[in-house]
Design a protein around this motif. Sequence first.
Motif, PDB file in Angstrom:
ATOM      1  N   TYR A   1      24.383  31.878  66.658  1.00  0.00           N
ATOM      2  CA  TYR A   1      23.946  30.835  67.184  1.00  0.00           C
ATOM      3  C   TYR A   1      23.104  30.568  65.612  1.00  0.00           C
ATOM      4  CZ  TYR A   1      22.914  33.026  71.652  1.00  0.00           C
ATOM      5  OH  TYR A   1      22.732  33.989  72.796  1.00  0.00           O
TER       6      TYR A   1
ATOM      7  N   TYR B   1      20.618  26.793  64.816  1.00  0.00           N
ATOM      8  CA  TYR B   1      20.020  26.146  65.055  1.00  0.00           C
ATOM      9  C   TYR B   1      18.994  25.078  63.519  1.00  0.00           C
ATOM     10  CZ  TYR B   1      19.054  28.761  69.254  1.00  0.00           C
ATOM     11  OH  TYR B   1      19.298  29.164  71.028  1.00  0.00           O
TER      12      TYR B   1
ATOM     13  N   GLN C   1      15.821  23.138  62.564  1.00  0.00           N
ATOM     14  CA  GLN C   1      14.498  22.948  63.089  1.00  0.00           C
ATOM     15  C   GLN C   1      14.035  21.791  61.729  1.00  0.00           C
ATOM     16  OE1 GLN C   1      12.463  26.432  63.061  1.00  0.00           O
ATOM     17  NE2 GLN C   1      10.610  25.322  64.710  1.00  0.00           N
TER      18      GLN C   1
ATOM     19  N   GLY D   1      10.635  22.095  67.086  1.00  0.00           N
ATOM     20  CA  GLY D   1      11.679  23.213  67.674  1.00  0.00           C
ATOM     21  C   GLY D   1      12.807  23.252  67.510  1.00  0.00           C
ATOM     22  N   PRO D   2      13.308  24.524  67.134  1.00  0.00           N
ATOM     23  CA  PRO D   2      14.627  25.009  67.354  1.00  0.00           C
ATOM     24  C   PRO D   2      15.672  23.963  67.824  1.00  0.00           C
ATOM     25  CG  PRO D   2      13.600  26.813  66.918  1.00  0.00           C
ATOM     26  CD  PRO D   2      13.343  26.174  67.234  1.00  0.00           C
TER      27      PRO D   2
ATOM     28  N   LEU E   1      19.849  23.829  69.456  1.00  0.00           N
ATOM     29  CA  LEU E   1      21.304  24.678  68.968  1.00  0.00           C
ATOM     30  C   LEU E   1      21.745  23.471  68.204  1.00  0.00           C
ATOM     31  CD1 LEU E   1      22.854  26.892  69.678  1.00  0.00           C
ATOM     32  CD2 LEU E   1      23.358  26.339  72.267  1.00  0.00           C
TER      33      LEU E   1
ATOM     34  N   GLN F   1      26.854  27.674  69.361  1.00  0.00           N
ATOM     35  CA  GLN F   1      26.953  29.259  69.731  1.00  0.00           C
ATOM     36  C   GLN F   1      27.979  29.777  69.644  1.00  0.00           C
ATOM     37  OE1 GLN F   1      25.438  29.453  73.466  1.00  0.00           O
ATOM     38  NE2 GLN F   1      26.046  31.395  74.233  1.00  0.00           N
TER      39      GLN F   1
ATOM     40  N   VAL G   1      30.852  28.534  72.572  1.00  0.00           N
ATOM     41  CA  VAL G   1      30.763  28.850  73.743  1.00  0.00           C
ATOM     42  C   VAL G   1      30.316  27.261  73.921  1.00  0.00           C
ATOM     43  CG1 VAL G   1      29.265  29.740  75.351  1.00  0.00           C
ATOM     44  CG2 VAL G   1      30.672  31.129  73.827  1.00  0.00           C
ATOM     45  N   ASP G   2      29.181  26.774  72.916  1.00  0.00           N
ATOM     46  CA  ASP G   2      28.619  25.329  72.986  1.00  0.00           C
ATOM     47  C   ASP G   2      28.582  24.835  71.889  1.00  0.00           C
ATOM     48  OD1 ASP G   2      26.026  24.079  75.492  1.00  0.00           O
ATOM     49  OD2 ASP G   2      26.321  23.465  73.156  1.00  0.00           O
TER      50      ASP G   2
ATOM     51  N   SER H   1      27.672  21.129  71.714  1.00  0.00           N
ATOM     52  CA  SER H   1      27.641  19.975  72.421  1.00  0.00           C
ATOM     53  C   SER H   1      26.778  19.286  71.612  1.00  0.00           C
ATOM     54  CB  SER H   1      27.399  19.933  73.778  1.00  0.00           C
ATOM     55  OG  SER H   1      26.223  21.143  73.415  1.00  0.00           O
ATOM     56  N   GLN H   2      25.764  19.672  70.963  1.00  0.00           N
ATOM     57  CA  GLN H   2      24.758  19.102  70.296  1.00  0.00           C
ATOM     58  C   GLN H   2      25.278  19.138  68.381  1.00  0.00           C
ATOM     59  OE1 GLN H   2      20.864  18.714  72.039  1.00  0.00           O
ATOM     60  NE2 GLN H   2      20.778  21.266  71.998  1.00  0.00           N
TER      61      GLN H   2
END
Lengths: 113, 116
Positions: free
Chosen positions: B33, B35, B37, B42-43, B45, B48, B55-56, B58-59
């Motif tokens: 992953y 991230y 921050q 908070g962290p 994502l 991934q 896998v992801d 999206s952000q």
Amino acid sequence: SQKIEQNSEALNIQEGKTATLTCNYTNYSPAYLQWYRQDPGRGPVFLLLIRENEKEKRKERLKVTFDTTLKQSLFHITASQPADSATYLCASAGGTSYGKLTFGQGTILTVHP
Amino acid sequence: EAGVAQSPRYKIIEKRQSVAFWCNPISGHATLYWYQQILGQGPKLLIQFQNNGVVDDSQLPKDRFSAERLKGVDSTLKIQPAKLEDSAVYLCASSYSGTSGSGEQFFGPGTRLTVL
């Protein structure tokens, strides 16, 4: 999308007291919640995991609860020590990507001697 | 057991420049992953990976951010061109498996990026 709110930005307590940190989630009930500790200049360190079908989990001086009715998790540190001073992060798992975590903004805990 | 390694630890660049971060996860961890921050948060994502597949993402701001995980081990995150709002700590984490169980994530120390 899931939103995690830790409703105390900072918490100050006296040594020996119990620290209680709150984590609220807004949408779906996550498969599990995790709690992490983060010290300045370091990455988060895993502390505890609690699944949605568990009410309470303990590890040494740490206890975490999960209330799906209130959409809330509480994290307790008993007999707190100055060494417990750190930022504590709550993270919600689940959603479309298994293993994907959504973190709250963290609570800065300071334990005074 | 060696932890998650990241480099560099600190980076200062001017806006519109490019930058790359490197991560070496814990041996045997299939899931990696990245991230972001931002100070006081908070962290979040960004991406991934499961082995060398995404896998992801999206952000992930795909117009300027890219990441790859060749051979399913090391990973690189790149920003090109950087903006002031990219100033943050970039954390890499790995877990044994992200698609089964509920493995804890092991984080590296992070790379602190300052964009001037």
